[in-house]
Design a protein around this motif. Structure first.
Motif, PDB file in Angstrom:
ATOM      1  N   GLY A 240       0.826  -1.199   0.000  1.00  0.00           N
ATOM      2  CA  GLY A 240       0.000   0.000   0.000  1.00  0.00           C
ATOM      3  C   GLY A 240       0.857   1.246   0.000  1.00  0.00           C
ATOM      4  O   GLY A 240       0.571   2.221  -0.699  1.00  0.00           O
ATOM      5  N   ARG A 241       1.959   1.220   0.761  1.00  0.00           N
ATOM      6  CA  ARG A 241       2.854   2.386   0.786  1.00  0.00           C
ATOM      7  C   ARG A 241       3.500   2.603  -0.576  1.00  0.00           C
ATOM      8  O   ARG A 241       3.689   3.747  -1.006  1.00  0.00           O
ATOM      9  CB  ARG A 241       3.919   2.172   1.860  1.00  0.00           C
ATOM     10  N   HIS A 242       3.858   1.519  -1.275  1.00  0.00           N
ATOM     11  CA  HIS A 242       4.420   1.671  -2.620  1.00  0.00           C
ATOM     12  C   HIS A 242       3.444   2.402  -3.538  1.00  0.00           C
ATOM     13  O   HIS A 242       3.816   3.337  -4.256  1.00  0.00           O
ATOM     14  CB  HIS A 242       4.745   0.301  -3.208  1.00  0.00           C
ATOM     15  N   TRP A 243       2.191   1.955  -3.549  1.00  0.00           N
ATOM     16  CA  TRP A 243       1.209   2.569  -4.447  1.00  0.00           C
ATOM     17  C   TRP A 243       0.832   3.967  -3.968  1.00  0.00           C
ATOM     18  O   TRP A 243       0.484   4.836  -4.780  1.00  0.00           O
ATOM     19  CB  TRP A 243      -0.024   1.688  -4.572  1.00  0.00           C
ATOM     20  N   MET A 244       0.915   4.215  -2.666  1.00  0.00           N
ATOM     21  CA  MET A 244       0.690   5.567  -2.172  1.00  0.00           C
ATOM     22  C   MET A 244       1.746   6.519  -2.724  1.00  0.00           C
ATOM     23  O   MET A 244       1.470   7.701  -2.958  1.00  0.00           O
ATOM     24  CB  MET A 244       0.683   5.576  -0.638  1.00  0.00           C
ATOM     25  N   ASP A 245       2.959   6.026  -2.927  1.00  0.00           N
ATOM     26  CA  ASP A 245       3.985   6.839  -3.587  1.00  0.00           C
ATOM     27  C   ASP A 245       3.521   7.220  -4.983  1.00  0.00           C
ATOM     28  O   ASP A 245       3.559   8.394  -5.379  1.00  0.00           O
ATOM     29  CB  ASP A 245       5.290   6.042  -3.711  1.00  0.00           C
ATOM     30  N   VAL A 246       3.113   6.217  -5.752  1.00  0.00           N
ATOM     31  CA  VAL A 246       2.743   6.437  -7.155  1.00  0.00           C
ATOM     32  C   VAL A 246       1.543   7.376  -7.252  1.00  0.00           C
ATOM     33  O   VAL A 246       1.483   8.241  -8.139  1.00  0.00           O
ATOM     34  CB  VAL A 246       2.434   5.095  -7.842  1.00  0.00           C
ATOM     35  N   TRP A 247       0.592   7.216  -6.343  1.00  0.00           N
ATOM     36  CA  TRP A 247      -0.656   7.992  -6.412  1.00  0.00           C
ATOM     37  C   TRP A 247      -0.602   9.261  -5.567  1.00  0.00           C
ATOM     38  O   TRP A 247      -1.609   9.909  -5.352  1.00  0.00           O
ATOM     39  CB  TRP A 247      -1.826   7.104  -6.002  1.00  0.00           C
ATOM     40  N   ARG A 248       0.570   9.596  -5.038  1.00  0.00           N
ATOM     41  CA  ARG A 248       0.814  10.874  -4.379  1.00  0.00           C
ATOM     42  C   ARG A 248      -0.040  11.077  -3.129  1.00  0.00           C
ATOM     43  O   ARG A 248      -0.606  12.134  -2.889  1.00  0.00           O
ATOM     44  CB  ARG A 248       0.594  12.042  -5.348  1.00  0.00           C
ATOM     45  N   TYR A 249      -0.103  10.053  -2.306  1.00  0.00           N
ATOM     46  CA  TYR A 249      -0.889  10.185  -1.081  1.00  0.00           C
ATOM     47  C   TYR A 249      -0.374  11.350  -0.247  1.00  0.00           C
ATOM     48  O   TYR A 249       0.837  11.517  -0.056  1.00  0.00           O
ATOM     49  CB  TYR A 249      -0.825   8.903  -0.249  1.00  0.00           C
ATOM     50  N   SER A 250      -1.299  12.130   0.274  1.00  0.00           N
ATOM     51  CA  SER A 250      -0.926  13.217   1.177  1.00  0.00           C
ATOM     52  C   SER A 250      -2.088  13.511   2.106  1.00  0.00           C
ATOM     53  O   SER A 250      -3.235  13.638   1.670  1.00  0.00           O
ATOM     54  CB  SER A 250      -0.570  14.484   0.393  1.00  0.00           C
ATOM     55  N   ASP A 251      -1.782  13.602   3.389  1.00  0.00           N
ATOM     56  CA  ASP A 251      -2.783  14.096   4.335  1.00  0.00           C
ATOM     57  C   ASP A 251      -2.943  15.597   4.133  1.00  0.00           C
ATOM     58  O   ASP A 251      -2.200  16.217   3.377  1.00  0.00           O
ATOM     59  CB  ASP A 251      -2.341  13.775   5.765  1.00  0.00           C
ATOM     60  N   TRP A 252      -3.917  16.178   4.811  1.00  0.00           N
ATOM     61  CA  TRP A 252      -4.225  17.585   4.583  1.00  0.00           C
ATOM     62  C   TRP A 252      -3.068  18.481   5.038  1.00  0.00           C
ATOM     63  O   TRP A 252      -2.331  18.166   5.959  1.00  0.00           O
ATOM     64  CB  TRP A 252      -5.513  17.971   5.303  1.00  0.00           C
ATOM     65  N   ALA A 253      -2.947  19.583   4.379  1.00  0.00           N
ATOM     66  CA  ALA A 253      -1.954  20.587   4.739  1.00  0.00           C
ATOM     67  C   ALA A 253      -2.614  21.954   4.658  1.00  0.00           C
ATOM     68  O   ALA A 253      -3.577  22.154   3.930  1.00  0.00           O
ATOM     69  CB  ALA A 253      -0.742  20.528   3.809  1.00  0.00           C
ATOM     70  N   GLY A 254      -2.087  22.891   5.387  1.00  0.00           N
ATOM     71  CA  GLY A 254      -2.660  24.236   5.360  1.00  0.00           C
ATOM     72  C   GLY A 254      -1.979  25.140   6.350  1.00  0.00           C
ATOM     73  O   GLY A 254      -0.880  24.842   6.840  1.00  0.00           O
ATOM     74  N   GLN A 256      -2.501  26.814   9.967  1.00  0.00           N
ATOM     75  CA  GLN A 256      -3.273  26.706  11.198  1.00  0.00           C
ATOM     76  C   GLN A 256      -4.493  25.822  10.928  1.00  0.00           C
ATOM     77  O   GLN A 256      -4.342  24.668  10.531  1.00  0.00           O
ATOM     78  CB  GLN A 256      -3.626  28.100  11.706  1.00  0.00           C
ATOM     79  N   ALA A 257      -5.706  26.327  11.114  1.00  0.00           N
ATOM     80  CA  ALA A 257      -6.894  25.484  10.919  1.00  0.00           C
ATOM     81  C   ALA A 257      -7.377  25.460   9.472  1.00  0.00           C
ATOM     82  O   ALA A 257      -8.298  24.730   9.132  1.00  0.00           O
ATOM     83  CB  ALA A 257      -8.030  25.973  11.822  1.00  0.00           C
ATOM     84  N   GLN A 258      -6.751  26.252   8.620  1.00  0.00           N
ATOM     85  CA  GLN A 258      -7.198  26.353   7.231  1.00  0.00           C
ATOM     86  C   GLN A 258      -6.636  25.202   6.400  1.00  0.00           C
ATOM     87  O   GLN A 258      -5.436  24.954   6.386  1.00  0.00           O
ATOM     88  CB  GLN A 258      -6.744  27.686   6.639  1.00  0.00           C
ATOM     89  N   VAL A 259      -7.507  24.490   5.701  1.00  0.00           N
ATOM     90  CA  VAL A 259      -7.087  23.403   4.828  1.00  0.00           C
ATOM     91  C   VAL A 259      -6.823  23.968   3.435  1.00  0.00           C
ATOM     92  O   VAL A 259      -7.709  24.548   2.814  1.00  0.00           O
ATOM     93  CB  VAL A 259      -8.168  22.308   4.753  1.00  0.00           C
ATOM     94  N   VAL A 311      -9.467  13.601  -4.259  1.00  0.00           N
ATOM     95  CA  VAL A 311      -9.496  14.565  -3.161  1.00  0.00           C
ATOM     96  C   VAL A 311      -8.086  15.075  -2.858  1.00  0.00           C
ATOM     97  O   VAL A 311      -7.889  16.247  -2.537  1.00  0.00           O
ATOM     98  CB  VAL A 311     -10.101  13.907  -1.908  1.00  0.00           C
ATOM     99  N   ARG A 312      -7.106  14.191  -2.996  1.00  0.00           N
ATOM    100  CA  ARG A 312      -5.735  14.555  -2.678  1.00  0.00           C
ATOM    101  C   ARG A 312      -5.246  15.758  -3.494  1.00  0.00           C
ATOM    102  O   ARG A 312      -4.380  16.516  -3.063  1.00  0.00           O
ATOM    103  CB  ARG A 312      -4.834  13.346  -2.940  1.00  0.00           C
ATOM    104  N   ASN A 313      -5.814  15.969  -4.682  1.00  0.00           N
ATOM    105  CA  ASN A 313      -5.364  17.054  -5.555  1.00  0.00           C
ATOM    106  C   ASN A 313      -5.940  18.420  -5.180  1.00  0.00           C
ATOM    107  O   ASN A 313      -5.562  19.433  -5.767  1.00  0.00           O
ATOM    108  CB  ASN A 313      -5.752  16.743  -7.003  1.00  0.00           C
ATOM    109  N   TYR A 314      -6.856  18.439  -4.219  1.00  0.00           N
ATOM    110  CA  TYR A 314      -7.546  19.674  -3.837  1.00  0.00           C
ATOM    111  C   TYR A 314      -6.576  20.807  -3.541  1.00  0.00           C
ATOM    112  O   TYR A 314      -5.573  20.629  -2.848  1.00  0.00           O
ATOM    113  CB  TYR A 314      -8.419  19.402  -2.611  1.00  0.00           C
ATOM    114  N   LYS A 315      -6.868  21.968  -4.089  1.00  0.00           N
ATOM    115  CA  LYS A 315      -6.097  23.179  -3.821  1.00  0.00           C
ATOM    116  C   LYS A 315      -7.073  24.302  -3.473  1.00  0.00           C
ATOM    117  O   LYS A 315      -7.884  24.699  -4.306  1.00  0.00           O
ATOM    118  CB  LYS A 315      -5.277  23.599  -5.041  1.00  0.00           C
ATOM    119  N   LEU A 316      -6.986  24.808  -2.262  1.00  0.00           N
ATOM    120  CA  LEU A 316      -7.862  25.895  -1.859  1.00  0.00           C
ATOM    121  C   LEU A 316      -7.581  27.161  -2.640  1.00  0.00           C
ATOM    122  O   LEU A 316      -8.494  27.881  -3.044  1.00  0.00           O
ATOM    123  CB  LEU A 316      -7.691  26.160  -0.352  1.00  0.00           C
TER     124      LEU A 316
END
Length: 880
Positions: A240-254, A256-259, A311-316
């Motif tokens: 799963g970690r290998h494919w997460m590399d390929v598919w660019r897995y990322s938890d939310w970033a922002g 403070q509280a802003q995603v 969803v991972r591609n989301y850009k505010l």
């Protein structure tokens, strides 16, 4: 048929599929003909009229280009394939410009087949015929083309070949023989066991597993280990970690509280990846669900997790960058093409048009992301399902001139796919959505959660009021409570009543909603529920107005006389509102209740992403299976068959063994796109089981081990280094799944590394030191050798604690026997026995130890030091 298909594959790419010449066509021409191509023919004017090349609209063709265009139309009209080889087959022996020389000879003699005045001499024609024969001999077999459909090559045969030989080895054998490379023998059993454990589950074998393998003398002992590891749930965590590399897995970033990037709760997509791998869900289905589960299975909450890929591609802060990322990385991850290079102009190397870039973008233009409630939690800030959906079905896509979004074209583009990639793009059919998809808060699980929240609120407010009851009673026995104390009590009393009233209003409201959804709005049951709801809502409104009036009176009393006017007005307004609420509550019974506010989304999805996903996940797609097996091969061997794993195009590197790649792709699809079957095939091959030690002859001929004459040792990935430290010391927590863990807790929480937060500026330091995955993109990790890595293993609390724990547990097993401890330590940490030299070196090391503040027992302290040294051994961080 004359073998012009092979000769002119790149020539046709030169002329292309559009009405104008492009840089990739010129590059393909030069690459294919090499020194035989005259420089002047590596030009757009081979197909187009020279004086009108600057016309941006028409770029008209010369006679040769016109003929190619007409042939394309006629072949398509006849229902035949109209790609490059077929069109050139039709025109190669024609004389397009009427100068008496056929097209193929003109090209080989440096003359333009579209210019009647450019005539080869008789001597040149004779030379051209010789050049043609030589060219046919050098190009006797068809060059591998990533855009050609996958066809299963015949497995090579050789004298004396074992009937049960792995086909992988049969394909590799020809390369080895041609280069006089002698393959290394099979690796020692202990080395092979550790290799396959680390490879398939990312953890080393335990002492018990090593002993069991040593005791198993059966012929299929290794194969049965492979089957057990593939069935192990930890296999999904590793791969799963290998494919997460390929598919660019990322938890939310922002900030403070802003995603700003990705979304909260995207860990559900991570869990879906791991679970899908463990149940061996077909890779084709995985692709389809990631791109379009909301259209393919809109009521399947488990499948909807897969759209976390989108969803991972989301850009505010930039919808434009959002759309760029989804197009660029979808085509790289699944198709191995750099379509993003065509955003501003036609691709410089591949037959991909700028128009086609925006047609693919049109597939994704309507989509957006949202967070739905999940069972048991009504607050999506605390938990929820991050998922994709089509928010704007009418969204239009325009070609941006030179890629500038401030300068869109005039006409919207329909969704489509690059013609060069072939296959059949399915018809786009809008998808009617069920109510649970377009009104997710109407789901029974949400109602149950809201009711449960309401019951908890009743309990909480009742408990708060009862606690005040006790305090009030005690105060009355002694001294009368203060006004402030009475205010608090009356407010708590109102809160308790309001919570109970809200509970009483929800239950009939939900009954009424369910009846309406089932088409029974005019039934007696609905009228009863609606009447009860109306009465309960009126009662609730009166109680809420009563509390507001109470608070207004309390506020007026606490307001200084100089500011009393505003407080008087607020109290008077609250009293009037209470009177109105009381009057409404006294009205005759009614079914006119206030419906619950439910967020509603479009009732129909465009079906664009579903069509696109079916095209990608089709057996007819030339790239999807090739790209997938190439990624798997890379992570088993450390080097991919196509080294540029995200660029199979003409600017990438070609495959080291194209026949093997295509056979694997065909086998992968024939086996139902089963990743586990592919893993088993690879790890049971002789190529995978070879020793990693080199020999001088092999190193001289193939130093990079391109042809797999040995197993290439390589540094373990960051996650496996950390997980291995925890595993060998008995600390690893096997709990699977769940929300991401704070990345700052990586040295104290013993869960597997895959479960820790991974986002921009939210990465575990230990993993970063060992080249953890980039958040931006990580199609292929590039390990480094840095002093910080050695320092991390020497000084980290993680390894120091592991050394103490492992030394203690091994001492309990071995007692005072130093040789037994040394052997057990090597087996626990490196999964092999020590050599005689290592055993001899370790004895005096253990015997010379002295007490330290950390341990008053010199022998135990020495053993801790020895284990610590082994945790820093290069073999510990190497798969070999």
């Amino acid at each position: 048929m004359w073998r012009k298909a092979a000769i002119f594959t790149a020539v046709l790419m030169f002329f292309g599929t559009a009405a104008h010449g492009r840089p990739p066509h010129k590059k393909a021409m030069a690459d294919y003909f090499g020194p035989r191509l005259a420089p002047k023919l590596n030009d757009c004017r081979t197909c187009h009229i020279a004086d009108e090349l600057d016309d941006p609209e028409t770029k008209p063709h010369n006679p040769f280009g016109k003929r190619l265009k007409l042939v394309r139309k006629s072949l398509r009209k006849a229902g035949k394939k109209a790609s490059i080889p077929e069109r050139l087959d039709a025109v190669a022996e024609e004389d397009s410009d009427g100068d008496g020389a056929v097209n193929v000879l003109e090209l080989l003699t440096g003359h333009n087949p579209g210019e009647a005045d450019d005539i080869p001499t008789l001597a040149e024609l004779e030379t051209g015929r010789k050049a043609l024969a030589e060219f046919l001999a050098s190009k006797g077999s068809k060059n591998w083309d990533p855009y050609e459909p996958v066809s299963r090559p015949k497995v090579p045969q050789s004298d004396g070949q074992s009937p049960g030989r792995n086909p992988i080895d049969a394909f590799l054998a020809a390369d080895l023989a041609q280069r006089h490379l002698i393959p290394r023998p099979e690796a020692p059993r202990a080395i092979l066991l550790r290799r396959v454990f680390l490879d398939l589950i990312g953890l080393p074998p335990t002492l018990e597993e090593q002993q069991a393998y040593r005791n198993d003398a059966s012929d299929d002992a290794y194969e049965r280990v492979v089957d057990r590891l593939l069935a192990d749930p930890r296999h999904g965590e590793r791969w799963g970690r290998h494919w997460m590399d390929v598919w660019r897995y990322s938890d939310w970033a922002g900030y403070q509280a802003q995603v700003r990037d990705s979304q909260p709760h995207i860990w559900r997509w991570r869990d879906w990846i791991i679970e899908s791998i463990n149940r061996d869900q077909g890779y084709d289905r995985m692709v389809l669900e990631m791109l379009a589960a909301d259209e393919a299975a809109p009521e399947d909450r488990d499948a909807l997790r897969a759209t976390g890929y989108l969803v991972r591609n989301y850009k505010l802060l930039s919808r434009e960058k959002w759309m760029q990322d989804v197009v660029d990385h979808t085509t790289q991850a699944f198709l191995g093409v750099t379509l993003g290079c065509a955003r501003c102009h036609d691709h410089m190397y591949d037959p991909l048009l700028q128009k086609e870039y925006y047609q693919v973008r049109a597939v994704f233009e309507p989509h957006n992301v949202r967070i739905d409630r999940v069972a048991g939690q009504s607050d999506v800030a605390k938990d929820g399902l991050a998922r994709a959906f089509d928010a704007d079905p009418a969204a239009k896509t325009f070609l941006f001139v030179r890629g500038d979004d401030r300068n869109p074209g005039k006409d919207p583009l329909a969704p489509g796919v690059p013609e060069a990639l072939g296959g059949t793009f399915p018809p786009i059919t809008p998808v009617p959505l069920p109510r649970s998809a377009y009104a997710p808060d109407s789901r029974a699980t949400v109602r149950a959660t809201l009711l449960d929240d309401s019951r908890k609120a009743v309990t909480a407010t009742r408990s708060a009021r009862e606690a005040l009851d006790v305090r009030l009673a005690l105060a009355l026995v002694g001294v009368l409570p203060t006004a402030k104390g009475l205010d608090t009590y009356y407010a708590a009393l109102m809160d308790s009543k309001i919570a109970e009233a809200r509970q009483q209003a929800l239950e009939p409201l939900f009954r009424a909603e369910a009846l309406e959804e089932s088409g029974r709005k005019d039934s007696d049951a609905w009228r009863t529920a609606a009447t009860e709801t109306t009465a309960a809502q009126r009662r609730l409104a009166a109680l809420e107005a009563g509390k507001a009036e109470l608070l207004a009176r309390q506020g007026r009393r606490a307001t200084p006389p100089t500011k009393r006017a505003e407080a008087d007005k607020a109290a008077a307004d609250a009293l009037k509102a209470l009177a109105r609420a009381d009057a409404t509550e006294a009205l005759a019974p009614s079914t006119a209740f206030t419906p619950r506010a439910i967020t509603s989304y479009p009732t129909t999805s465009t079906g664009r992403r579903l069509a696109f996903a079916r095209w990608i996940a089709s057996n007819d797609n030339p790239l999807t299976a090739r790209v997938a097996v190439n990624h798997v091969w890379l992570r088993h061997f450390g080097r991919a068959i196509v080294p540029t794993v995200n660029d199979f195009g003409h600017n990438g590197q070609g495959p080291s063994n194209p026949a093997l790649l295509d056979w694997l792709a065909a086998e992968f699809m024939d086996q139902g796109w089963s990743l586990k079957s592919l893993h088993r095939l690879i790890v049971t091959s002789a190529a995978y089981r070879r020793d990693s030690t080199p020999d001088p002859a092999g190193l001289a001929t193939d130093p990079d081990n391109i042809y797999q004459w040995r197993f290439s040792p390589r540094r373990l990935e960051a996650e496996t280094v950390r997980d291995e430290v925890l595993a060998v010391s008995g600390q690893l927590d096997p709990t699977m799944g769940g929300p991401e863990i704070d990345h700052n807790q990586g040295l104290t929480i013993a869960r597997r590394s895959v479960y820790f937060r991974h986002a921009a500026e939210k990465q575990m330091e230990f993993l970063s030191i060992f080249d953890g995955p980039s958040v931006t993109e990580c199609y292929q990790r590039k390990p480094s050798i840095l002093p910080q890595q050695a320092l991390a293993l020497v000084n980290s609390d993680l390894t120091l604690r592991a050394a103490r724990l492992l030394a203690g547990s091994l001492s309990a097993r071995t007692g005072l026997d130093q040789d037994s401890f040394i052997a057990s330590a090597f087996q626990a940490v490196l999964a092999r026995s020590p050599t005689l030299a290592e055993q001899a070196a370790c004895r005096p090391f253990l015997n010379q130890a002295t007490p330290t503040p950390a341990s008053t027992d010199p022998m135990l302290r020495a053993r801790e030091h020895l284990v610590h040294v082994l945790l820093n051994h290069h073999e510990f961080v190497t798969i070999r």
